[in-house]
Design an enzyme around this catalytic site. Structure first.
Site, PDB file in Angstrom:
ATOM      1  CG  ASN A  13      -1.845   1.127   1.319  1.00 38.01           C
ATOM      2  OD1 ASN A  13      -1.436   2.269   1.090  1.00 38.01           O
ATOM      3  ND2 ASN A  13      -3.095   0.881   1.654  1.00 38.01           N
ATOM      4  CG  HIS A  16       0.612   6.200   4.809  1.00 31.68           C
ATOM      5  ND1 HIS A  16      -0.289   7.205   5.102  1.00 31.68           N
ATOM      6  CD2 HIS A  16       0.021   5.042   5.172  1.00 31.68           C
ATOM      7  CE1 HIS A  16      -1.376   6.666   5.645  1.00 31.68           C
ATOM      8  NE2 HIS A  16      -1.208   5.353   5.695  1.00 31.68           N
ATOM      9  CG  HIS A  49      -8.258   4.290   0.820  1.00 39.00           C
ATOM     10  ND1 HIS A  49      -8.464   4.180   2.182  1.00 39.00           N
ATOM     11  CD2 HIS A  49      -9.447   4.714   0.311  1.00 39.00           C
ATOM     12  CE1 HIS A  49      -9.712   4.512   2.475  1.00 39.00           C
ATOM     13  NE2 HIS A  49     -10.322   4.856   1.361  1.00 39.00           N
ATOM     14  NE  ARG A  51      -8.419   7.663   4.229  1.00 39.43           N
ATOM     15  CZ  ARG A  51      -9.331   7.410   5.178  1.00 39.43           C
ATOM     16  NH1 ARG A  51     -10.405   8.155   5.269  1.00 39.43           N
ATOM     17  NH2 ARG A  51      -9.153   6.426   6.028  1.00 39.43           N
ATOM     18  NE  ARG A  55      -7.740  11.587   5.263  1.00 34.44           N
ATOM     19  CZ  ARG A  55      -8.284  11.067   6.352  1.00 34.44           C
ATOM     20  NH1 ARG A  55      -7.552  10.328   7.157  1.00 34.44           N
ATOM     21  NH2 ARG A  55      -9.537  11.289   6.664  1.00 34.44           N
ATOM     22  CD  GLU A  76      -7.280  -0.161   0.817  1.00 35.07           C
ATOM     23  OE1 GLU A  76      -7.455   0.871   1.476  1.00 35.07           O
ATOM     24  OE2 GLU A  76      -6.483  -1.035   1.134  1.00 35.07           O
ATOM     25  CB  THR A 107      -9.561   2.028   7.064  1.00 37.25           C
ATOM     26  OG1 THR A 107      -9.106   2.773   5.938  1.00 37.25           O
ATOM     27  CG2 THR A 107     -10.927   1.463   6.762  1.00 37.25           C
ATOM     28  CD  GLU A 157      -7.258  -6.160   2.935  1.00 33.90           C
ATOM     29  OE1 GLU A 157      -7.397  -6.063   1.701  1.00 33.90           O
ATOM     30  OE2 GLU A 157      -6.459  -5.471   3.590  1.00 33.90           O
ATOM     31  CG  HIS A 200      -5.604  -1.377   9.243  1.00 33.73           C
ATOM     32  ND1 HIS A 200      -5.206  -0.799  10.417  1.00 33.73           N
ATOM     33  CD2 HIS A 200      -6.049  -0.381   8.457  1.00 33.73           C
ATOM     34  CE1 HIS A 200      -5.422   0.505  10.334  1.00 33.73           C
ATOM     35  NE2 HIS A 200      -5.927   0.796   9.149  1.00 33.73           N
TER      36      HIS A 200
HETATM   37  N1  PXP Z   1      -5.962  -3.050   3.848  1.00 35.62           N
HETATM   38  C1  PXP Z   1      -6.924  -2.104   3.853  1.00 35.62           C
HETATM   39  C2  PXP Z   1      -8.272  -2.464   3.354  1.00 35.62           C
HETATM   40  C3  PXP Z   1      -6.641  -0.793   4.302  1.00 35.62           C
HETATM   41  O1  PXP Z   1      -7.613   0.142   4.311  1.00 35.62           O
HETATM   42  C4  PXP Z   1      -5.329  -0.483   4.713  1.00 35.62           C
HETATM   43  C5  PXP Z   1      -5.000   0.907   5.160  1.00 35.62           C
HETATM   44  O2  PXP Z   1      -5.228   1.803   4.151  1.00 35.62           O
HETATM   45  C6  PXP Z   1      -4.365  -1.501   4.658  1.00 35.62           C
HETATM   46  C7  PXP Z   1      -4.716  -2.778   4.243  1.00 35.62           C
HETATM   47  C8  PXP Z   1      -2.938  -1.250   5.025  1.00 35.62           C
HETATM   48  O3  PXP Z   1      -2.841  -0.896   6.362  1.00 35.62           O
HETATM   49  P1  PXP Z   1      -1.471  -0.340   6.909  1.00 35.62           P
HETATM   50  O4  PXP Z   1      -1.175   0.898   6.135  1.00 35.62           O
HETATM   51  O5  PXP Z   1      -1.740  -0.099   8.351  1.00 35.62           O
HETATM   52  O6  PXP Z   1      -0.440  -1.411   6.671  1.00 35.62           O
END
Ligand code: PXP
Length: 250
Positions: A13, A16, A49, A51, A55, A76, A107, A157, A200
């Protein structure tokens, strides 16, 4: 015990990277560059994602990712009309529906599918028809998993946030209870014919037990990897996560 039906995939992901870019409002660091490096480092997919408040990831990032990636994009999004239109325009490999609140930092929980079953069944039908694999981000709760199955999702998930929070808070009794729930619910979802993913808050310390669940086919990991990249570089950070994931599989 269920036998794994294939290798465990890692979705990286990159949200960030965009968070850091947007902190200055410029063009760097570029999430597309991060996605390409992750792809080279062996990520099986890229997760982003979009949003509603934009952001981190932007519409242009999604366009760029669709144009350059060789690995699948897991898009996402919240289950809104705007996001459905965007998904239908790009037709990413996968769409993962997540709950979204403007005031949250991340999330925080799973989608309440059981509460919104009828609407979501109609919502995902065109996405499936367009060829997107539909995944629902949910808590480890049989009621939610059964509802996700009924509406026609192909994937769930499991939200690993509560497990990871309990671990980092040092409450190992709560952590083990969360892990038990995840284990039982991964098996439950698999028995219904759903493909099981998880994610997550996962870190090097917390990934092993989740990666060891035989039903889990994909982990989506972002925040920790992007943070770790500051210290060891993105590709070594991803390589280490892959090594830990592989170590956990028999
Ligand atoms: N899976 C989903 C569905 C998420 O919303 C997120 C966070 O955006 C993640 C995985 C990844 O989470 P993290 O960034 O905490 O590893």
């Amino acid at each position: 015990m269920t036998t794994p039906t294939g290798p465990l995939r890692l979705g990286v992901n990159i949200d960030h990277v965009a968070t850091v870019r947007n902190a200055r409002g410029g063009a760097t660091p570029d999430p597309l560059r991060a996605a390409l490096l992750a792809q080279e480092a062996g990520a099986d997919g890229i997760t982003a994602h979009l949003r509603e408040d934009r952001r981190h990831i932007s519409d242009a990032d999604i366009e760029g990712l669709m144009a350059v990636l060789k690995v699948p994009l897991n898009f996402e999004m919240a289950a809104t009309d705007e996001m459905q239109k965007i998904a239908l325009r790009h037709k990413p490999h996968a769409v993962c529906l997540v709950p979204e609140k403007r005031e949250e930092r991340t999330t925080e929980g799973g989608l309440d599918v059981a509460q919104d079953e009828n609407r979501l069944a109609h919502y995902i039908a065109p996405l499936r028809e367009a060829g997107c694999r539909v995944s629902i981000f949910i808590a480890a709760d049989a009621r939610q998993i059964d509802a996700a199955h009924r509406i026609g999702a192909q994937v769930i998930e499991l939200h690993t946030g509560a497990y990871c929070d309990a671990h980092s808070g040092g409450d190992f009794t709560a952590r083990d209870a969360e892990l038990d729930k995840l284990r039982t619910m991964a098996a439950h979802a698999h028995a219904l014919g759903l493909e099981v993913h998880a994610g997550h808050g996962l870190t090097y310390e917390t990934v092993h037990p989740v990666a060891a669940f035989p039903e889990v086919m994909e982990l989506n990991i972002g925040h920790f990897l992007i943070g770790e990249a500051i210290f060891r570089g993105l590709q070594p950070a991803i390589a280490e996560m892959r090594r830990l994931m592989e170590d956990a599989r028999p």
